[in-house]
Structures are given as structure tokens and as C-alpha cells.
Design an enzyme around this catalytic site. Structure first.
Site, PDB file in Angstrom:
ATOM      1  N   ARG A  33      82.420  30.561  46.178  1.00 12.67           N
ATOM      2  CA  ARG A  33      83.198  30.679  45.182  1.00 12.67           C
ATOM      3  C   ARG A  33      82.995  30.331  43.295  1.00 12.67           C
ATOM      4  O   ARG A  33      81.695  29.412  43.390  1.00 12.67           O
ATOM      5  CB  ARG A  33      85.041  29.837  45.089  1.00 12.67           C
ATOM      6  CG  ARG A  33      85.873  29.989  46.169  1.00 12.67           C
ATOM      7  CD  ARG A  33      87.040  29.805  46.617  1.00 12.67           C
ATOM      8  NE  ARG A  33      87.176  29.597  45.358  1.00 12.67           N
ATOM      9  CZ  ARG A  33      88.368  28.720  45.531  1.00 12.67           C
ATOM     10  NH1 ARG A  33      89.154  27.534  46.050  1.00 12.67           N
ATOM     11  NH2 ARG A  33      89.249  28.337  44.245  1.00 12.67           N
ATOM     12  N   GLU A  34      83.434  31.502  43.110  1.00 13.36           N
ATOM     13  CA  GLU A  34      82.587  30.842  41.115  1.00 13.36           C
ATOM     14  C   GLU A  34      84.227  30.441  40.482  1.00 13.36           C
ATOM     15  O   GLU A  34      84.277  31.590  39.122  1.00 13.36           O
ATOM     16  CB  GLU A  34      82.330  32.371  40.396  1.00 13.36           C
ATOM     17  CG  GLU A  34      80.901  32.348  41.292  1.00 13.36           C
ATOM     18  CD  GLU A  34      79.532  31.052  40.985  1.00 13.36           C
ATOM     19  OE1 GLU A  34      79.857  30.047  40.000  1.00 13.36           O
ATOM     20  OE2 GLU A  34      78.345  30.725  41.644  1.00 13.36           O
ATOM     21  N   ASP A  35      85.265  30.516  40.679  1.00 17.68           N
ATOM     22  CA  ASP A  35      86.429  30.680  39.956  1.00 17.68           C
ATOM     23  C   ASP A  35      86.616  29.458  39.287  1.00 17.68           C
ATOM     24  O   ASP A  35      85.545  28.041  39.441  1.00 17.68           O
ATOM     25  CB  ASP A  35      87.520  30.293  40.823  1.00 17.68           C
ATOM     26  CG  ASP A  35      87.591  31.396  42.219  1.00 17.68           C
ATOM     27  OD1 ASP A  35      87.967  32.501  41.811  1.00 17.68           O
ATOM     28  OD2 ASP A  35      88.671  30.593  42.627  1.00 17.68           O
ATOM     29  N   VAL A  36      87.143  29.316  38.085  1.00 18.61           N
ATOM     30  CA  VAL A  36      87.143  28.510  36.623  1.00 18.61           C
ATOM     31  C   VAL A  36      87.041  27.755  37.468  1.00 18.61           C
ATOM     32  O   VAL A  36      86.667  25.944  36.977  1.00 18.61           O
ATOM     33  CB  VAL A  36      87.652  29.116  35.475  1.00 18.61           C
ATOM     34  CG1 VAL A  36      89.177  28.679  35.666  1.00 18.61           C
ATOM     35  CG2 VAL A  36      87.353  28.260  34.368  1.00 18.61           C
TER      36      VAL A  36
END
Length: 88
Positions: A33-36
Site C-alpha cells: 500500500r502507498e496510502d498517506v
């Protein structure tokens, strides 16, 4: 979803490559995942950048891969911990 940060990992890495190779667009394929709101520990996650319809197959002579790497790494966003959440 709504874009939260001013810039994303995808944009920071992909846009300089898109410009250097004069690609129509690009796709960023990342592992995980590259979520903030996701923490990253260690050396990062593997990824690839796919340049779509590049007009160049090599960067011009005045642009080296090392200079592209330096430009990407120079883009740092100030992030601070504020009340248990990360903010830009």
C-alpha cells in the site's frame, strides 16, 4: 477517493521520468500500500514505472540516470506528526 497530500510517491518518481523520456503518460506499479496513512519501515517497497508511448528510448545526453535519481531524491515533503496523524 480524494487526493490528500500535495504530491504522491507516484508523481514524485514518475513525472521526471515521463518528462525525460517524453512519454505520453506512465503507470506506477507498487508492491503493498502507498496510502498517506501507512508507515514505511526499512528500505522501502519494490516498484516499477512503466512509461507509455515514450518518444525516447534513452534519456538525452545531458540527462543521466544518476541525475534523474538525484532529482527524484531531492524532492522531499516536510511531514510532521501532529496529534497522532501525519500532516504535510
Amino acid at each position: 477517493g480524494q487526493k490528500k497530500p500535495a504530491s504522491s510517491v507516484e508523481e514524485v518518481i514518475g513525472l521526471p521520468l515521463q518528462e525525460a523520456f517524453r512519454a505520453k503518460t506512465f503507470k506506477f506499479h507498487a508492491s503493498g500500500r502507498e496510502d498517506v496513512d501507512v508507515r514505511m519501515l526499512g528500505n522501502g517497497r519494490p516498484f516499477i514505472v512503466e512509461l507509455l508511448n515514450p518518444r525516447r528510448t534513452y534519456p538525452p545526453a545531458d540527462i543521466t540516470l544518476s541525475s534523474l535519481e538525484a532529482a527524484i531524491n531531492a524532492h522531499q515533503v516536510a511531514v510532521q506528526r501532529c496529534g497522532g496523524s501525519l500532516q504535510e
